[in-house]
Design a protein around this motif. Structure first.
Motif, PDB file in Angstrom:
ATOM      1  N   GLU A 132      52.503   4.099  71.071  1.00 55.80           N
ATOM      2  CA  GLU A 132      51.165   4.182  71.745  1.00 55.80           C
ATOM      3  C   GLU A 132      50.372   2.602  71.680  1.00 55.80           C
ATOM      4  OE1 GLU A 132      50.083   8.137  73.354  1.00 55.80           O
ATOM      5  OE2 GLU A 132      50.152   8.308  71.215  1.00 55.80           O
ATOM      6  N   ILE A 133      50.246   1.947  70.290  1.00 50.49           N
ATOM      7  CA  ILE A 133      49.544   0.912  69.903  1.00 50.49           C
ATOM      8  C   ILE A 133      50.096  -0.224  69.394  1.00 50.49           C
ATOM      9  CG2 ILE A 133      48.131   1.172  67.961  1.00 50.49           C
ATOM     10  CD1 ILE A 133      46.991   2.790  69.446  1.00 50.49           C
ATOM     11  N   ILE A 134      51.299  -0.304  69.708  1.00 49.09           N
ATOM     12  CA  ILE A 134      51.756  -1.684  69.152  1.00 49.09           C
ATOM     13  C   ILE A 134      51.715  -2.286  69.927  1.00 49.09           C
ATOM     14  CG2 ILE A 134      53.871  -2.908  69.234  1.00 49.09           C
ATOM     15  CD1 ILE A 134      54.682  -0.838  66.569  1.00 49.09           C
ATOM     16  N   GLY A 135      51.015  -3.661  70.210  1.00 48.54           N
ATOM     17  CA  GLY A 135      51.240  -4.473  71.506  1.00 48.54           C
ATOM     18  C   GLY A 135      49.308  -4.030  71.780  1.00 48.54           C
ATOM     19  N   GLU A 136      48.506  -3.121  71.422  1.00 48.23           N
ATOM     20  CA  GLU A 136      47.468  -3.127  72.087  1.00 48.23           C
ATOM     21  C   GLU A 136      46.714  -3.662  70.848  1.00 48.23           C
ATOM     22  OE1 GLU A 136      46.190  -1.048  74.954  1.00 48.23           O
ATOM     23  OE2 GLU A 136      48.541  -1.321  75.277  1.00 48.23           O
ATOM     24  N   PRO A 137      45.409  -3.532  71.513  1.00 52.81           N
ATOM     25  CA  PRO A 137      44.004  -4.626  71.541  1.00 52.81           C
ATOM     26  C   PRO A 137      43.601  -3.512  69.609  1.00 52.81           C
ATOM     27  CG  PRO A 137      43.005  -4.392  72.944  1.00 52.81           C
ATOM     28  CD  PRO A 137      44.548  -3.118  73.004  1.00 52.81           C
ATOM     29  N   ILE A 138      42.994  -4.427  68.920  1.00 55.00           N
ATOM     30  CA  ILE A 138      42.560  -2.933  67.658  1.00 55.00           C
ATOM     31  C   ILE A 138      41.744  -2.836  68.225  1.00 55.00           C
ATOM     32  CG2 ILE A 138      40.893  -5.350  66.868  1.00 55.00           C
ATOM     33  CD1 ILE A 138      43.783  -2.297  64.665  1.00 55.00           C
ATOM     34  N   ALA A 139      40.716  -2.928  68.984  1.00 56.72           N
ATOM     35  CA  ALA A 139      39.443  -2.380  69.315  1.00 56.72           C
ATOM     36  C   ALA A 139      39.800  -0.653  69.632  1.00 56.72           C
ATOM     37  CB  ALA A 139      38.516  -2.965  70.796  1.00 56.72           C
ATOM     38  N   ARG A 140      40.936  -0.401  70.146  1.00 55.67           N
ATOM     39  CA  ARG A 140      40.894   0.758  70.814  1.00 55.67           C
ATOM     40  C   ARG A 140      40.901   1.596  69.482  1.00 55.67           C
ATOM     41  NH1 ARG A 140      46.422   2.293  74.100  1.00 55.67           N
ATOM     42  NH2 ARG A 140      45.271   4.406  73.965  1.00 55.67           N
ATOM     43  N   LEU A 141      41.185   1.593  68.170  1.00 53.33           N
ATOM     44  CA  LEU A 141      40.836   2.115  66.896  1.00 53.33           C
ATOM     45  C   LEU A 141      39.874   1.877  66.131  1.00 53.33           C
ATOM     46  CD1 LEU A 141      44.831   1.037  65.846  1.00 53.33           C
ATOM     47  CD2 LEU A 141      43.859   3.114  66.618  1.00 53.33           C
ATOM     48  N   ILE A 142      39.115   0.779  66.027  1.00 52.04           N
ATOM     49  CA  ILE A 142      38.071   0.299  65.830  1.00 52.04           C
ATOM     50  C   ILE A 142      37.008  -0.109  66.791  1.00 52.04           C
ATOM     51  CG2 ILE A 142      36.737  -0.765  63.611  1.00 52.04           C
ATOM     52  CD1 ILE A 142      39.357  -1.363  62.494  1.00 52.04           C
ATOM     53  N   PRO A 143      36.165   0.137  66.868  1.00 48.49           N
ATOM     54  CA  PRO A 143      35.300   0.252  67.929  1.00 48.49           C
ATOM     55  C   PRO A 143      34.735  -1.106  68.167  1.00 48.49           C
ATOM     56  CG  PRO A 143      34.778   2.704  67.567  1.00 48.49           C
ATOM     57  CD  PRO A 143      35.806   2.293  66.354  1.00 48.49           C
ATOM     58  N   ASN A 144      33.999  -1.673  69.218  1.00 47.35           N
ATOM     59  CA  ASN A 144      33.764  -2.958  69.040  1.00 47.35           C
ATOM     60  C   ASN A 144      31.672  -2.561  68.172  1.00 47.35           C
ATOM     61  OD1 ASN A 144      35.375  -4.625  70.627  1.00 47.35           O
ATOM     62  ND2 ASN A 144      34.345  -3.680  72.241  1.00 47.35           N
ATOM     63  N   PRO A 145      30.925  -3.369  68.358  1.00 48.57           N
ATOM     64  CA  PRO A 145      31.749  -4.757  67.494  1.00 48.57           C
ATOM     65  C   PRO A 145      32.111  -5.228  66.311  1.00 48.57           C
ATOM     66  CG  PRO A 145      29.220  -4.242  66.962  1.00 48.57           C
ATOM     67  CD  PRO A 145      29.361  -2.906  67.759  1.00 48.57           C
ATOM     68  N   LEU A 146      32.207  -4.118  65.648  1.00 51.04           N
ATOM     69  CA  LEU A 146      33.290  -3.689  64.431  1.00 51.04           C
ATOM     70  C   LEU A 146      34.508  -3.889  64.389  1.00 51.04           C
ATOM     71  CD1 LEU A 146      31.760  -1.446  62.593  1.00 51.04           C
ATOM     72  CD2 LEU A 146      30.998  -4.142  62.715  1.00 51.04           C
ATOM     73  N   HIS A 147      35.117  -4.532  65.505  1.00 44.92           N
ATOM     74  CA  HIS A 147      36.535  -4.744  65.773  1.00 44.92           C
ATOM     75  C   HIS A 147      37.535  -5.582  64.784  1.00 44.92           C
ATOM     76  CE1 HIS A 147      35.456  -6.885  69.127  1.00 44.92           C
ATOM     77  NE2 HIS A 147      36.452  -7.452  68.679  1.00 44.92           N
ATOM     78  N   ARG A 148      36.502  -6.786  64.563  1.00 49.55           N
ATOM     79  CA  ARG A 148      37.094  -7.808  64.293  1.00 49.55           C
ATOM     80  C   ARG A 148      36.761  -8.340  62.651  1.00 49.55           C
ATOM     81  NH1 ARG A 148      35.852  -9.971  69.215  1.00 49.55           N
ATOM     82  NH2 ARG A 148      38.360 -10.815  70.401  1.00 49.55           N
ATOM     83  N   GLN A 149      36.083  -7.044  62.087  1.00 50.33           N
ATOM     84  CA  GLN A 149      35.909  -7.022  60.312  1.00 50.33           C
ATOM     85  C   GLN A 149      37.228  -7.373  58.881  1.00 50.33           C
ATOM     86  OE1 GLN A 149      33.220  -4.267  59.634  1.00 50.33           O
ATOM     87  NE2 GLN A 149      32.833  -4.408  57.486  1.00 50.33           N
ATOM     88  N   TYR A 150      38.406  -6.608  60.499  1.00 54.23           N
ATOM     89  CA  TYR A 150      39.042  -7.185  59.373  1.00 54.23           C
ATOM     90  C   TYR A 150      39.361  -8.930  59.260  1.00 54.23           C
ATOM     91  CZ  TYR A 150      42.131  -8.871  63.325  1.00 54.23           C
ATOM     92  OH  TYR A 150      42.292  -9.722  64.732  1.00 54.23           O
ATOM     93  N   LYS A 151      38.898  -9.337  59.541  1.00 52.81           N
ATOM     94  CA  LYS A 151      39.034 -11.352  59.789  1.00 52.81           C
ATOM     95  C   LYS A 151      38.496 -11.592  58.578  1.00 52.81           C
ATOM     96  CE  LYS A 151      40.931 -12.556  64.162  1.00 52.81           C
ATOM     97  NZ  LYS A 151      40.913 -12.811  65.944  1.00 52.81           N
ATOM     98  N   LEU A 152      37.374 -10.866  57.855  1.00 54.18           N
ATOM     99  CA  LEU A 152      36.539 -11.271  56.876  1.00 54.18           C
ATOM    100  C   LEU A 152      37.305 -10.815  56.018  1.00 54.18           C
ATOM    101  CD1 LEU A 152      33.437  -9.232  57.519  1.00 54.18           C
ATOM    102  CD2 LEU A 152      34.060 -11.686  58.007  1.00 54.18           C
TER     103      LEU A 152
END
Length: 499
Positions: free
Chosen positions: A160-180
């Protein structure tokens, strides 16, 4: 000219040809002269030599055809192995199995495939059996790996998740925090049912050519946060209970002291009456009652004083007073205790004793506590109180005067030749209800509150208390208190009455 330079043009030309063309060129170079020689011999009638030359040419052609077939098969096998290895297959048998260099290459490729298989199995075992959620995210914020622990954390299956955006698991606006690229950052996760929960996130980056991948490790910290909140509530409750206890004892101060003072007062009246009647036996008992009452009053007073301080109900009452009469009263109060253990008490001044603008009751109690301790822990020795000045003139500065530098301080130094203390004992000396050790408590008694109250009083009066000591060498306590310049120059006693 070397042989390599001579054949280099041919090597370059062969490198641009397919395997079939290489063999065709080789056959042409080898067979053409042999065939021409055979035909020439036959034309001259030299049948034997012409037939031998023709046979040699045909044998060479046969060998070249067989070699071409064998090499083509080996190259095809190697190409098949490489394609299977590139597609992810790891269990590959070496082919061809010839004893030449191509066979060695095939064996090496099979070994590399086996090693890759073990590495992949190890990596898969680590990812699949990790207790933390492990995700791999590409540069487009899409999930490419979602291990079983992550499935348990979020409630989604990997499909269900592979190929889906990470925002489904970490809501905006913190969904790109993993890039820090951080260790132990806290983010909010979203489960499949829509509930939000706290997570601990660690991320790292992998660069593979032009592609960047992010490995993210997630841990559900809901339970940890609940435990922390429970501990915080328990600590708050404990502090509230401690404040309630201190407030209760502070409010009960009068009720506890009044009957005890009555007991002591009546015992002293009876002592006077029986002293006139010369009833020595009864007088001795009454003296014990009086001493016990005074001792108990001191213990209760210490407990009530520290409770008042902790409850914030201890008041500081500033007034101007002469220091010399107070020190005389303190000396008279402590001298009997000093003589009881065979000690000598001396008091000395450096210059005239100054006037102070402070709380006389607390200054008196500080000195009595320190001298009383010195008398209690010293036997057959000496105790001294030395009064000096620091930071300016001992007298009060008139109101409105600007004081530059260190304010005037009065210094009380209480020294004894008693049992002294170790470094470990000094570290705990000013803690409430603490004495040097159990042996000291059993031998000398007391609540262990005198020095704790002394330090609190010094702090309330804007001063400090320090100690130097060594086992068997006695102790020296140094108290520094302001003479009251700041209080008279900038504040009234009423404004500083509550602490």
């Amino acid at each position: 000219m070397s042989l390599g330079s001579v054949v280099a043009p041919l090597v370059i030309a062969l490198g641009r040809m397919t395997l079939g063309r290489k063999f065709a060129l080789t056959a042409l170079i080898v067979l053409a002269p042999a065939l021409l020689l055979a035909l020439a011999l036959l034309a001259r009638g030299q049948l034997a030599l012409g037939g031998l030359a023709l046979f040699a040419a045909l044998a060479a052609a046969y060998a070249l055809v067989a070699l071409r077939a064998q090499l083509s098969s080996a190259v095809a096998d190697l190409a098949s192995m490489a394609a299977r290895l590139a597609s992810g297959e790891r269990s590959i048998a070496p082919a061809p199995t010839t004893a030449d260099e191509l066979g060695a290459v095939a064996t090496t490729l099979a070994a590399v495939a086996a090693d890759s298989a073990m590495t992949d199995l190890t990596r898969k075992a680590i990812v699949d059996h990790a207790v933390d959620g492990i995700l791999v995210i590409d540069d487009a914020d899409l999930v490419t790996t979602f291990n079983p622990a992550a499935e348990g954390i979020f409630g989604y299956s990997a499909a269900e998740i592979i190929g889906e955006p990470i925002a489904r698991l970490i809501p905006n606006p913190l969904h790109r925090q993993y890039k820090l690229i951080s260790i132990g950052g806290e983010v909010t996760g979203c489960r499949k049912d829509g509930t939000l929960f706290p997570m601990d996130m660690t991320s790292g980056r992998l660069v593979m050519g032009d592609q960047r991948l992010y490995v993210v490790i997630l841990r559900d910290i809901t339970r940890r946060k609940q435990v922390e909140e429970e501990l915080q509530r328990a600590r708050d409750d404990a502090e509230a209970a401690s404040r309630a206890k201190s407030t209760f004892l502070a409010n009960m101060s009068h009720e506890l002291r009044t009957p005890l003072n009555a007991i002591i007062g009546y015992s002293e009246l009876l002592l006077e009456d029986f002293g006139d009647l010369e009833q020595q036996l009864i007088q001795s008992d009454l003296e014990r009652i009086s001493r016990a009452g005074h001792h108990l009053l001191g213990l209760i007073s210490d407990i009530l004083d520290i409770s008042k301080i902790e409850a914030g109900k201890m008041e500081v009452r500033y007034e101007r007073f002469a220091l010399a009469p107070m020190i005389g009263d303190v000396e008279a109060a402590v001298s009997q205790l000093a003589r009881r253990n065979g000690n000598t008490l001396t008091v000395s001044y450096s210059g005239d004793p100054p006037e102070l603008y402070s709380d006389p009751t607390k200054v008196r109690q500080i000195l009595i506590n320190l001298l009383g301790n010195a008398a209690k822990f010293t036997e057959g020795g000496s105790i001294s109180l030395q009064v000096t000045h620091e930071g300016g003139p001992p007298a009060l500065v008139p109101a409105g005067t600007v004081v530059v530098g260190m304010p005037p301080m009065v210094v009380f130094e209480v020294a004894d030749t008693g049992i002294g203390m170790t470094r470990e004992q000094l570290a705990r000396l000013f803690e409430p209800f603490v004495q040097a050790d159990e042996t000291t408590t059993r031998r000398y008694g007391g609540t262990g509150l005198g020095l704790a109250i002394t330090r609190r009083y010094c702090q309330m009066l804007g001063g400090t208390v320090e100690v130097r000591s060594a086992p068997g060498e006695g102790s020296t306590f140094t108290v520094r208190l302001p003479t009251g310049v700041s209080a008279e120059a900038g504040a009234s006693p009423e404004s500083q009455a509550s602490v």
